[in-house]
Design an enzyme around this catalytic site. Structure first.
Site, PDB file in Angstrom:
ATOM      1  N   GLU A 264      18.369 -48.739  13.420  1.00  0.00           N
ATOM      2  CA  GLU A 264      18.767 -47.389  13.015  1.00  0.00           C
ATOM      3  C   GLU A 264      19.024 -47.226  11.505  1.00  0.00           C
ATOM      4  O   GLU A 264      20.060 -46.720  11.094  1.00  0.00           O
ATOM      5  CB  GLU A 264      20.011 -46.947  13.793  1.00  0.00           C
ATOM      6  CG  GLU A 264      19.797 -46.977  15.292  1.00  0.00           C
ATOM      7  CD  GLU A 264      21.041 -46.561  16.087  1.00  0.00           C
ATOM      8  OE1 GLU A 264      22.090 -46.310  15.480  1.00  0.00           O
ATOM      9  OE2 GLU A 264      20.927 -46.484  17.321  1.00  0.00           O
ATOM     10  N   GLU A 371      15.395 -49.475  24.897  1.00  0.00           N
ATOM     11  CA  GLU A 371      16.700 -49.110  25.479  1.00  0.00           C
ATOM     12  C   GLU A 371      16.536 -47.919  26.425  1.00  0.00           C
ATOM     13  O   GLU A 371      17.290 -46.938  26.360  1.00  0.00           O
ATOM     14  CB  GLU A 371      17.696 -48.754  24.359  1.00  0.00           C
ATOM     15  CG  GLU A 371      17.868 -49.855  23.331  1.00  0.00           C
ATOM     16  CD  GLU A 371      18.858 -49.519  22.220  1.00  0.00           C
ATOM     17  OE1 GLU A 371      19.680 -48.598  22.395  1.00  0.00           O
ATOM     18  OE2 GLU A 371      18.809 -50.185  21.172  1.00  0.00           O
TER      19      GLU A 371
HETATM   20  C1  GLA Z   1      22.322 -47.806  20.314  1.00  0.00           C
HETATM   21  C2  GLA Z   1      22.260 -49.292  20.052  1.00  0.00           C
HETATM   22  C3  GLA Z   1      22.525 -50.089  21.289  1.00  0.00           C
HETATM   23  C4  GLA Z   1      23.689 -49.570  22.047  1.00  0.00           C
HETATM   24  C5  GLA Z   1      23.498 -48.132  22.329  1.00  0.00           C
HETATM   25  C6  GLA Z   1      24.614 -47.666  23.176  1.00  0.00           C
HETATM   26  O1  GLA Z   1      21.195 -47.362  20.925  1.00  0.00           O
HETATM   27  O2  GLA Z   1      21.029 -49.704  19.542  1.00  0.00           O
HETATM   28  O3  GLA Z   1      22.778 -51.405  20.957  1.00  0.00           O
HETATM   29  O4  GLA Z   1      24.885 -49.756  21.349  1.00  0.00           O
HETATM   30  O5  GLA Z   1      23.421 -47.452  21.112  1.00  0.00           O
HETATM   31  O6  GLA Z   1      24.802 -48.516  24.287  1.00  0.00           O
END
Ligand code: GLA
Length: 459
Positions: A264, A371
């Site tokens: 990020e 994710e």
């Molecule tokens: C972001 C992070 C993850 C996690 C999510 C929430 O996407 O990359 O590691 O912390 O937030 O679970």
């Protein structure tokens, strides 16, 4: 699949145009008497979908005395559902009953008068719901043969014989630490490494032949306090970051296949480099520096850049690919990109996903859907997981997997689901304990339709 859709859409458009033409003619009084052809109704998407029926409705046609509805399980209407071949009605809608659960139906309607019939409307399709929950017929990892199917885990779930353990071994071929492989956990205070949690994850995976994706070396949200509030010089700060990356990669060399090196780094909406302690102390090229530190520590590990909203935030998407292009031009080692894919039942579209995915393939990089979770209640308009929303979630997951599965094998890496059970998703607390069911398993470790969607996406 695409061909079928285009075909249906084409029929629909033609039908619509035809009706529009007729409506226009009907507006002119002198033409009405001469006009002997009935316009076609425009058919609407089915509503009230259940496991045994749905409601079809259509627009009224000028001069029609009634309508005839056809329903079929094939798009070409070679045969008809009993009772629904030219089913006659004078209404503008029909409640359809007695259908099979979980089945795809096609329907069309035409207008009739005492002397003639119109052409058919466009053809639409609808899938009836499944009456009972889906059955676990195939394990995810057995069907996904060209990439890993991953799960975000916590070390306390990995006890031998636990339900998590059972499902992980059956279904998943890769794990990511949900938070226990981040810097604030591994180096909570300066110079003191705590490997207990990350070792637990890696040892479990090694013992069970499961791949490990490391997540994440540098993320502004998981910076330990001592580094966030660093009092040394910028050069010393950079050395701390380098030492950390080197220590982690050295410890897990040969055991962890890949790492999110930076998570990020790009701001939403304007695509600028996010201002963090890393950018402030190491410069905006800190991303490239971290990748180089990682490569120097381990020549074989796969290095990923990971971020969210990559498919939907076009400015951010462009900035991310710009960052990657600069790295590639300058021979900074990068192997892949992670799209987090915290998405919704109604977004992103297939086209949005394909556009973003193609950019990864064009650059010869690996792609990780890193994710994945699919919110069904982003507008907070439901208080339980409705059958319709569960199907919408299933369809979105299917699309995600189809888009991923269509890329060349050499660009694939993994699709990782961000959590096992609905009630444990990070989204619940992140959005203040609202009702949400974003994952493949429900609270009782039972598979949801979303799970079937994943499998269907692989076919
Ligand atoms: C972001 C992070 C993850 C996690 C999510 C929430 O996407 O990359 O590691 O912390 O937030 O679970």
């Amino acid at each position: 699949m695409k061909i079928k859709f285009i075909h249906t859409f084409y029929i629909f458009i033609i039908g619509s145009l035809f009706t529009l033409t007729n409506c226009a003619d009907a507006g002119d009084d002198s033409d009405i008497a001469k006009d002997t052809e009935l316009g076609s109704p425009i058919i609407n998407s089915a509503t009230n979908v259940t496991s045994e029926g749905f409601t079809v409705s259509w627009t009224r046609v000028y001069n029609a005395d009634g309508y005839e509805l056809d329903i079929s399980i094939n798009e070409d209407f070679e045969s008809f559902v009993v009772g629904y071949e030219a089913k006659s009605t004078t209404m503008f809608s029909e409640d359809v009953y007695g259908l099979d659960e979980g089945t795809n139906y096609f329907y069309r309607v035409r207008a009739v008068s005492s002397t003639e019939k119109s052409k058919n409307s466009g053809v639409l399709q609808v899938t009836t719901l499944e009456a009972n929950g889906p059955e676990l017929t195939t394990y995810l990892k057995d069907t996904a043969t060209t990439f890993y199917v991953g799960m975000a885990v916590k070390s306390d779930q990995l006890t031998d014989g636990s339900k998590y353990d059972e499902i992980l071994k059956n279904e998943f071929s890769s794990i990511s630490g949900e938070y226990e492989m981040k810097m604030n956990i591994i180096q909570p205070t300066k110079g003191n490494y705590d490997w207990s949690k990350s070792d637990a994850l890696v040892d479990y995976a090694t013992a069970n032949g499961i791949n490990v994706h490391g997540h994440a070396l540098v993320w502004h949200e998981s910076t330990p306090d001592w580094l966030e509030n660093y009092t040394g010089t910028d050069a010393e700060f950079e050395q701390e970051v380098k030492d950390y990356i080197t220590a982690v990669l050295t410890r897990y060399k040969g055991k962890v296949t890949s790492w999110d090196v930076v998570n990020e780094a790009i701001n939403n909406t304007d695509g600028s480099i996010r201002s963090t302690v890393f950018s402030q102390k190491m410069g905006n090229d800190y991303v490239a520096k971290c990748f180089q530190f990682a490569r120097d520590a381990d020549p074989d590990v796969l290095l990923f850049y990971n971020d969210y909203s990559v498919t939907t935030d076009i400015t951010k998407q462009a900035a991310i690919f710009n960052l990657i292009d600069n790295m590639q031009t300058n021979n900074v080692p990068i192997d892949g990109i992670g799209f987090q894919m915290h998405i919704q039942y109604n977004s992103p579209s297939v086209a949005q996903m394909e556009t973003a995915v193609d950019k990864v393939v064009d650059r010869g990089l690996k792609l990780h859907f890193s994710e994945l979770d699919v919110r069904v209640n982003p507008d907070k308009d439901i208080t339980e997981l409705t059958a319709e929303r569960a199907v919408a979630q299933k369809n979105k997951i299917k699309e995600v997997v189809e888009v991923y599965n269509a890329i060349p094998t050499e660009n694939k890496y993994a699709i990782t689901i961000w959590g096992m059970k609905d009630d444990e998703s990070w989204l619940l607390s992140f959005y203040n304990n609202y009702n949400e069911w974003p994952l493949l398993y429900d609270t009782n470790f039972e598979i949801k339709k979303a799970h079937t969607g994943f499998l269907e996406g692989l076919k």
